[in-house]
Write a protein that holds these residues in place. Structure first.
Motif, short mmCIF file in Angstrom:
data_model
loop_
_atom_site.label_atom_id
_atom_site.label_comp_id
_atom_site.label_asym_id
_atom_site.label_seq_id
_atom_site.Cartn_x
_atom_site.Cartn_y
_atom_site.Cartn_z
N PHE A 264 -48.32 88.82 -33.66
CA PHE A 264 -48.03 87.77 -34.33
C PHE A 264 -46.88 86.82 -33.62
O PHE A 264 -45.91 87.51 -32.83
CB PHE A 264 -47.81 87.83 -35.56
CG PHE A 264 -46.94 88.11 -36.65
CD1 PHE A 264 -45.59 87.14 -36.89
CD2 PHE A 264 -46.63 89.51 -36.70
CE1 PHE A 264 -44.14 88.38 -36.56
CE2 PHE A 264 -44.93 90.71 -37.31
CZ PHE A 264 -44.36 89.43 -37.63
N ARG A 265 -46.30 86.18 -33.60
CA ARG A 265 -46.17 84.52 -33.24
C ARG A 265 -45.49 84.13 -34.36
O ARG A 265 -45.55 83.25 -35.45
CB ARG A 265 -46.10 83.96 -32.15
CG ARG A 265 -47.25 84.43 -30.64
CD ARG A 265 -47.96 83.36 -29.79
NE ARG A 265 -49.02 82.53 -30.97
CZ ARG A 265 -48.94 81.52 -30.90
NH1 ARG A 265 -48.03 80.77 -30.60
NH2 ARG A 265 -49.91 81.02 -31.16
N VAL A 266 -43.99 83.61 -34.25
CA VAL A 266 -43.65 82.75 -35.19
C VAL A 266 -42.97 81.52 -34.09
O VAL A 266 -42.34 81.55 -33.47
CB VAL A 266 -41.44 83.70 -35.44
CG1 VAL A 266 -40.91 82.10 -36.34
CG2 VAL A 266 -41.86 84.80 -36.12
N ILE A 267 -44.35 80.62 -35.47
CA ILE A 267 -44.33 79.51 -34.54
C ILE A 267 -43.18 78.04 -35.02
O ILE A 267 -42.94 77.27 -34.05
CB ILE A 267 -45.50 78.77 -34.19
CG1 ILE A 267 -46.14 78.84 -36.09
CG2 ILE A 267 -46.49 80.03 -33.45
CD1 ILE A 267 -47.46 78.59 -35.58
N GLY A 271 -39.24 74.22 -40.59
CA GLY A 271 -39.70 72.92 -40.55
C GLY A 271 -39.66 73.08 -38.86
O GLY A 271 -39.83 71.07 -38.46
N HIS A 272 -38.76 73.58 -37.42
CA HIS A 272 -38.89 72.70 -36.72
C HIS A 272 -39.17 74.20 -36.07
O HIS A 272 -39.35 75.77 -35.46
CB HIS A 272 -37.44 73.09 -36.02
CG HIS A 272 -36.91 71.98 -36.82
ND1 HIS A 272 -36.61 71.00 -35.73
CD2 HIS A 272 -36.06 71.54 -37.95
CE1 HIS A 272 -35.57 70.06 -36.79
NE2 HIS A 272 -35.07 70.66 -37.56
N GLU A 273 -40.17 73.47 -34.70
CA GLU A 273 -41.37 74.69 -34.00
C GLU A 273 -40.38 75.43 -32.91
O GLU A 273 -39.16 74.36 -32.74
CB GLU A 273 -42.43 73.18 -32.91
CG GLU A 273 -43.40 72.58 -34.02
CD GLU A 273 -44.20 73.50 -35.01
OE1 GLU A 273 -44.75 74.04 -33.89
OE2 GLU A 273 -44.14 73.65 -35.49
N VAL A 274 -40.80 76.81 -32.57
CA VAL A 274 -40.22 77.66 -32.18
C VAL A 274 -40.55 77.02 -30.13
O VAL A 274 -41.73 77.08 -30.48
CB VAL A 274 -40.14 79.14 -32.71
CG1 VAL A 274 -39.83 79.60 -31.32
CG2 VAL A 274 -39.81 79.21 -33.59
N GLY A 344 -38.01 83.40 -28.29
CA GLY A 344 -38.31 81.84 -27.63
C GLY A 344 -38.16 81.94 -26.66
O GLY A 344 -36.44 82.33 -25.85
N ASP A 345 -38.24 80.40 -25.89
CA ASP A 345 -37.51 80.04 -24.49
C ASP A 345 -36.32 78.99 -24.68
O ASP A 345 -36.29 77.75 -25.75
CB ASP A 345 -38.37 79.59 -23.74
CG ASP A 345 -39.64 80.41 -23.34
OD1 ASP A 345 -39.22 81.91 -22.73
OD2 ASP A 345 -40.75 80.15 -23.13
N PRO A 346 -35.16 79.25 -24.08
CA PRO A 346 -34.22 78.02 -24.27
C PRO A 346 -34.62 76.74 -23.50
O PRO A 346 -36.14 76.23 -22.94
CB PRO A 346 -33.50 78.17 -23.28
CG PRO A 346 -33.71 79.92 -23.49
CD PRO A 346 -35.11 80.06 -23.54
#
Length: 499
Positions: A264-267, A271-274, A344-346
């Protein structure tokens, strides 16, 4: 308003109790609070800062928290009435408990809005004898709408009403709960979910990316672990190959775990998108008390995927016609935890925390003492017992860096009202993944985090542990903007008891 000497009175009772317990040599201190105002804490308008950036606020140009409101002339886009009651809470699949309801249920109704909407909520207290408020956890509301009894409003008495107005500025997953006698009323169920959808152009179909979107609110009622108020697992129907968004909200007093045998992904966090959310496989995600995590799960080609939420409950995602034969079996909780510091990506934040205007220390410890005549082993902030704790003074538009260090023996989910904070480092290790924005952050024993935020929401804001019994025992400080004052007091005739 009481003077500082009235606020913190050293009393002989402390010496007597300490002596009776044989603990006088340990340096017990005693505090009787009485009625007090938070603006007198930390030395009142004279700054009491541990770190750099002392600010002194004066009476000239002061603004009351009651004046920090949303546009009073704008008609609301979303209007809701919420009725708080003290009553028996029916728990489907479990046993009823005595607690609190909102519009007759717990959790209360989910409030849904679209980014940019003006939300207006009328709270009606029908039968909560101690009074009630509503705090919008994670929503950066104007200070007058923060719902903290004794700081931004008086508790709403039985038969009373109070209106909250705020703009839904940030799409995401949030929740609401009482901030009056919160350790009792939140545990008893005076709460509900808030979902703010992104604003989409009219030509775009909604939910283009996600075929289904479900709330998974976790709460424990009298020892019963529930999912959306039920001692039952849930199923989200989804076509094979489609992606489902699950909004997990941890309203409990401790950390919740989320995991699945399927990737799965943590998106989103709080309340802030990854940015650049990658597949999570063989690891669990931990959610602090008060925190939220949105995860994306893909429905398999056959049967269902199972997402474990909170340990005791799970959600199956996939073909509703597959039945039990196609349901994924339960999966053992992984021992490895996803590190959101490196996930995630910086991406560059929209402010520079490298040269802050204010730097503060928030060091959590513990020592013996008495608060309001109660002996105990209480929490300290920078070595001080409540209410002799720091007041973090800021000016509007300051860039603020705070170092939170946990020198106690327990986990503390730290929650700053009115702002999201960017996690810069943990134990000196810089963040290397997607910008990790939170409003609820677990700080484990021995850990130290550096966080940063922009002081862009004037007011007087609580900054406390969201294990609410810890807040009762003194783990509460405040961020106070230069020139802001409050007419409300705690422990006075209005009966305000925020924790």
């Amino acid at each position: 308003m009481p003077s500082r000497p009235d606020l913190v009175r050293r009393v002989s009772a402390g010496v007597a109790v300490a002596g009776a317990l044989g603990l006088g040599a340990l340096g017990w201190s005693s505090t009787l609070l009485g009625e007090y105002s938070v603006i007198d804490m930390g030395g009142g308008h004279a700054s009491h800062i541990h770190g750099s950036g002392s600010v002194a606020a004066g009476p000239a140009g002061e603004v009351s928290v009651s004046e920090l409101i949303a546009d009073p002339l704008r008609p609301p886009d979303v209007r809701v009435e919420l009725v708080a009651r003290r009553q028996t809470v029916d728990i489907p699949g479990g046993r009823p408990v005595e607690g609190y309801t909102v519009n007759g249920t717990s959790p209360g109704p989910t409030i849904r809005a679209t980014k940019g909407d003006l939300v207006e909520v009328m709270l009606v207290n029908e039968s909560v004898r101690a009074g009630a408020t509503l705090h919008w956890h994670g929503v950066d509301v104007p200070n007058a709408a923060d719902g903290v009894a004794g700081i931004t409003q008086d508790a709403v008495p039985v038969g009373g009403r109070h209106v909250y107005r705020f703009t839904a500025d940030d799409a995401g997953t949030y929740w609401y709960h009482s901030h009056q006698v919160s350790h009792e009323q939140v545990e008893g169920g005076l709460l509900g979910a808030v979902v703010i959808e992104p604003a989409l152009p009219a030509a775009d179909p909604p939910a283009k990316q996600f075929r289904a979107d479900a709330v998974a609110l976790l709460h424990v009622y009298g020892g019963q672990h529930t999912l959306n108020g039920r001692v039952q697992d849930e199923h989200v129907p989804a076509e094979p190959g489609s992606t489902v968004r699950i909004r997990v909200i941890n309203t409990d007093q401790g950390t919740a775990a989320v995991w699945s045998a399927a990737p799965f992904r943590v998106i989103a966090t709080d309340g802030h998108e990854v940015n650049g959310a990658a597949a999570v496989d063989g690891r669990k995600v931990l959610i602090p008390a008060g925190g939220r995590v949105d995860v994306a799960v893909q429905a398999p080609a056959n049967g269902t995927a199972r997402l474990h939420v909170g340990g005791a409950r799970s959600i199956s995602i996939g073909d509703p016609a597959s039945g039990d034969a196609g349901a994924a079996p339960p999966a053992r909780q992984p021992s490895e935890t996803l590190d959101l510091l490196a996930y995630g990506d910086p991406a560059p934040p929209d402010f520079d925390p490298r040269s802050p205007d204010r730097t503060f220390d928030y060091t959590i410890g513990r020592r013996l003492g008495l608060i309001d005549g109660r002996p105990g082993n209480f929490w300290t902030i920078n070595g001080q017992l409540f209410p002799d704790v720091p007041m973090f003074h800021v000016r509007e538009d300051d860039v603020v860096v705070m170092r939170i260090a946990n020198e106690s023996g327990e986990v503390h989910p730290m929650h700053l009202h009115g702002h999201h904070v960017l996690v810069l480092s943990r134990d000196g290790k810089p963040a290397s993944g997607s910008p990790w924005w939170v409003d609820s952050l677990d700080v484990h024993p021995g850990e130290a985090y550096e966080i940063a935020f922009v002081a862009d929401n004037p007011g007087i804001w609580s900054d406390h542990c969201h294990t609410l019994p810890h807040a009762v025992d003194g783990l509460v400080a405040h961020v106070m903007y230069d020139g802001v004052t409050t007419p409300f007091t705690i422990n006075g005739g209005a009966g305000n008891q925020p924790e």
